[in-house]
Design a protein around this motif. Sequence first.
Motif, PDB file in Angstrom:
ATOM      1  N   MET A 209     -36.560 -41.008  21.431  1.00  0.00           N
ATOM      2  CA  MET A 209     -37.003 -42.080  22.094  1.00  0.00           C
ATOM      3  C   MET A 209     -38.555 -41.959  21.999  1.00  0.00           C
ATOM      4  O   MET A 209     -39.116 -40.745  21.957  1.00  0.00           O
TER       5      MET A 209
ATOM      6  N   SER B  58     -38.745 -42.235  28.727  1.00  0.00           N
ATOM      7  CA  SER B  58     -37.882 -41.320  29.259  1.00  0.00           C
ATOM      8  C   SER B  58     -38.603 -41.255  30.762  1.00  0.00           C
ATOM      9  O   SER B  58     -39.487 -40.922  30.907  1.00  0.00           O
TER      10      SER B  58
ATOM     11  N   GLU C 193     -35.725 -34.136  28.737  1.00  0.00           N
ATOM     12  CA  GLU C 193     -34.605 -35.009  28.376  1.00  0.00           C
ATOM     13  C   GLU C 193     -33.564 -33.696  28.032  1.00  0.00           C
ATOM     14  O   GLU C 193     -33.884 -32.798  27.193  1.00  0.00           O
TER      15      GLU C 193
ATOM     16  N   TYR D 105     -28.873 -41.413  32.871  1.00  0.00           N
ATOM     17  CA  TYR D 105     -29.349 -42.753  32.399  1.00  0.00           C
ATOM     18  C   TYR D 105     -28.628 -43.069  31.107  1.00  0.00           C
ATOM     19  O   TYR D 105     -28.124 -42.358  30.221  1.00  0.00           O
TER      20      TYR D 105
ATOM     21  N   ALA E   2     -29.915 -46.218  27.744  1.00  0.00           N
ATOM     22  CA  ALA E   2     -30.813 -46.996  27.274  1.00  0.00           C
ATOM     23  C   ALA E   2     -30.003 -47.255  25.798  1.00  0.00           C
ATOM     24  O   ALA E   2     -29.417 -46.712  25.264  1.00  0.00           O
TER      25      ALA E   2
ATOM     26  N   TRP F  29     -36.700 -49.694  21.724  1.00  0.00           N
ATOM     27  CA  TRP F  29     -35.888 -49.199  22.962  1.00  0.00           C
ATOM     28  C   TRP F  29     -36.016 -49.937  24.205  1.00  0.00           C
ATOM     29  O   TRP F  29     -37.138 -50.666  24.519  1.00  0.00           O
TER      30      TRP F  29
ATOM     31  N   LEU G 241     -33.470 -49.641  29.992  1.00  0.00           N
ATOM     32  CA  LEU G 241     -33.385 -48.068  30.555  1.00  0.00           C
ATOM     33  C   LEU G 241     -32.635 -48.175  32.048  1.00  0.00           C
ATOM     34  O   LEU G 241     -33.239 -49.034  32.682  1.00  0.00           O
TER      35      LEU G 241
END
Length: 365
Positions: free
Chosen positions: A89, A94, A99, A135, A137, A154, A157
């Motif tokens: 990402m 994020s 993460e 989450y 995405a 991306w 989210l």
Amino acid sequence: MEAIGSQTPAGAPLIGEGDFKRIADDLDVWDAWPVQQRDGHPAALEDGTTLWMALGAPRFPDPDERHGHARIHLLARRGEDWRHLGPAMPDGFSPGSREWSGSAVLEPDGTTLTLYFTATGRRGEPTLTFEQRLYRAIATLDRESDKSPRLCHWRDLQEIVVRDPVLYMASDAGAAEVGRIKAFRDPAYFLDPASGAQYLLFAASLAGSSSEFNGVIGAAIAGDVEGKEWRILPPLVSADTLNNELERPHMLQRDGLYYLFWSTQRHVFNPEGPMGPTGLYGMVSERIDRGWRPINGTGLVFANPPEAPKQAYSWLVLPDLSVTSFVDEWGAGESYSGPRRFGASFAPMLRLVLSGDGAWLDLRA
């Protein structure tokens, strides 16, 4: 669990220095998962390359520091060769300060990828916290022939599974140290081939427990085909009073049975016992919502060898029954007193045999 001592299955083979190699000199990697098709099989590109994701961080003198710097990295695997493709990402996307583990699904169009992951802490927080949120995405897989595969565009989210305080304890309510923190992490996607229902499994902690050893495996079920709406379910498996962390839970179906696997470490068992070794554990059932019973009668599928009880961790069983993990403290027995040897790379693949309620390593593979 009390029966493990008399029925311990064969352990994993000892890992030596020549059995693995680093992905990159300046990158430690650990928990890993393939970019999968909905049925769980790794999604292969035209040339046979499979894409993987793994937690990664720069090297630190104390390997435990990596957890405070973890990002999800994209990797390409062809045969036995691995290539690092950079963070999955983009910077600032994020919502967490770091993460943690998850899973990824490539849709049948070959370009739309859904990543389920743990956002730990909050972006920009001055002091790292252990709050964990689940989450989702969406990204586009760019696979132009003259470039390395990459994830771009991306979008969407979304926090998809919100903790139910009646069922699950707050993830930031435990001690702020490795091995004692509470869990609401590691979302693993599973498509039930029998019903077509989509599930997310995750590591969690039981609400209302009187014990600090209150690890459970939680679940959520999708309410729509797109997987935008999820309904949280009660825990599938509880280790309340026994163990603090049932990590990286994941599931597969074979011969009409569901197999639910997770990893745990000896030091997160309740010292009042019974205690098990660091290893891969599991349950088996004819259905997802009930009837889970311990694989092999004890729950232990296999452990690290006694002479290197911490050599590998974070096992993931793939649909073809190959098992991936990462090299942790390799070749260090209980009496070893030298510097910590953190492998920080992929361990040699193992292979399981499943038969009814039994599971064991195929040491001929």
